[in-house]
Design a protein around this motif. Structure first.
Motif, PDB file in Angstrom:
ATOM      1  N   GLU A 110      -3.776 -29.946  -2.586  1.00 14.37           N
ATOM      2  CA  GLU A 110      -3.666 -29.057  -1.424  1.00 14.37           C
ATOM      3  C   GLU A 110      -2.630 -27.977  -1.685  1.00 14.37           C
ATOM      4  OE1 GLU A 110      -2.524 -29.180   3.355  1.00 14.37           O
ATOM      5  OE2 GLU A 110      -2.564 -31.037   2.172  1.00 14.37           O
ATOM      6  N   LEU A 111      -1.517 -28.367  -2.276  1.00 15.11           N
ATOM      7  CA  LEU A 111      -0.476 -27.402  -2.613  1.00 15.11           C
ATOM      8  C   LEU A 111      -1.006 -26.324  -3.547  1.00 15.11           C
ATOM      9  CD1 LEU A 111       2.476 -26.384  -2.961  1.00 15.11           C
ATOM     10  CD2 LEU A 111       2.740 -28.116  -4.744  1.00 15.11           C
ATOM     11  N   LEU A 112      -1.719 -26.738  -4.597  1.00 11.20           N
ATOM     12  CA  LEU A 112      -2.252 -25.776  -5.566  1.00 11.20           C
ATOM     13  C   LEU A 112      -3.305 -24.870  -4.933  1.00 11.20           C
ATOM     14  CD1 LEU A 112      -2.555 -28.098  -8.706  1.00 11.20           C
ATOM     15  CD2 LEU A 112      -0.864 -26.307  -8.296  1.00 11.20           C
ATOM     16  N   GLY A 113      -4.052 -25.422  -3.986  1.00  9.21           N
ATOM     17  CA  GLY A 113      -5.067 -24.613  -3.317  1.00  9.21           C
ATOM     18  C   GLY A 113      -4.465 -23.569  -2.397  1.00  9.21           C
ATOM     19  N   LYS A 114      -3.410 -23.934  -1.671  1.00  6.13           N
ATOM     20  CA  LYS A 114      -2.797 -23.010  -0.708  1.00  6.13           C
ATOM     21  C   LYS A 114      -1.756 -22.090  -1.342  1.00  6.13           C
ATOM     22  CE  LYS A 114      -3.365 -25.852   3.466  1.00  6.13           C
ATOM     23  NZ  LYS A 114      -2.667 -26.561   4.565  1.00  6.13           N
TER      24      LYS A 114
END
Length: 245
Positions: free
Chosen positions: A149-153
């Protein structure tokens, strides 16, 4: 018939010959003794050199072991410092969100509902810290979802390479070596200039060694030494290259 004078001359010559032979034997014995003495000294010198060399090897091996142990300790301390910084950033983000939440008017329930009881979406440092905490608890699947999620956002977040590395580690902890190896290679490809790249490449090499894949493992170790010569992993890779055949 020979005269007495001839016999006397012959006897004198025999005595002289015996004396010469005796002197020759004495000289040969002296030479042999001298040679044996030199050989003994050479053997003593060789034994002394062998002892000194063995001591030198032991000191070098001990020094390398201590050096590698210190490097690992430094790496662990560095990792702890980075995690501490992430914790501080997550705390700062949380406080900033709390300060930015507007105070609802009396009887106004819409804002408190929208705020979700304590702020909006977490920032990148908070997401990283939450995922890392899950890793520490052994919830590797949940942690992996958090890092993804961190890498996506926040794909440009400074800790993105480390987050990608932790995704690989989460697979490794779940004994999914193929997925872990794939992610380790992705870290090197996607973030070649990051510190996480050398770590990922080293973990990939260790995985290959465990699988008895010596040739690609040595290629990965040589790549660490060549492309990341100043990294902590480079020293460890050099040691492994000496023992991995």
């Amino acid at each position: 018939m020979a005269s007495k004078g001839d016999v006397a001359i012959l006897q004198d010559e025999l005595r002289a010959l015996r004396t010469a032979v005796a002197h020759s034997d004495t000289a040969q014995r002296a030479q042999a003794d001298s040679a044996m003495m030199l050989i003994g000294r050479a053997n003593d010198s060789l034994r002394l050199l062998s002892t000194r060399f063995a001591s030198f090897q032991a000191n070098v091996s001990g020094g390398l072991y201590d050096m590698n142990r210190q490097l690992l300790q430094i790496q662990e301390l560095s990792g702890q410092s980075q995690r501490r910084m992430q914790e501080l950033r997550a705390s700062m983000e949380s406080r900033a969100e709390a300060m930015n939440v507007p105070t609802p008017a009396p009887g106004d329930t819409t804002r408190s509902t929208a705020a979700g009881g304590g702020g909006g979406a977490p920032g990148p440092a908070q997401l990283f810290q939450l995922a890392f905490d899950q890793m520490q608890r052994g919830s590797f699947g949940v942690a992996r979802q958090g890092f993804q999620e961190l890498l996506g956002k926040y794909p440009t977040f400074e800790a993105a390479p480390t987050a990608q590395l932790y995704i690989g580690q989460s697979f490794a902890e779940e004994k999914n070596g193929a997925a872990a190896d794939s992610v380790y290679q992705l870290v090197v490809t996607k973030y070649p200039k990051s510190k996480a790249a050398s770590t990922a490449l080293y973990k990939y090499a260790l995985s290959l060694i465990a699988q008895k894949k010596t040739t690609p493992a040595r290629a990965a170790l040589n790549r660490i030494v060549k492309e990341y010569p100043n990294s902590d992993e480079a020293s460890l890779a050099r040691d492994l290259l000496r023992t991995t055949r």
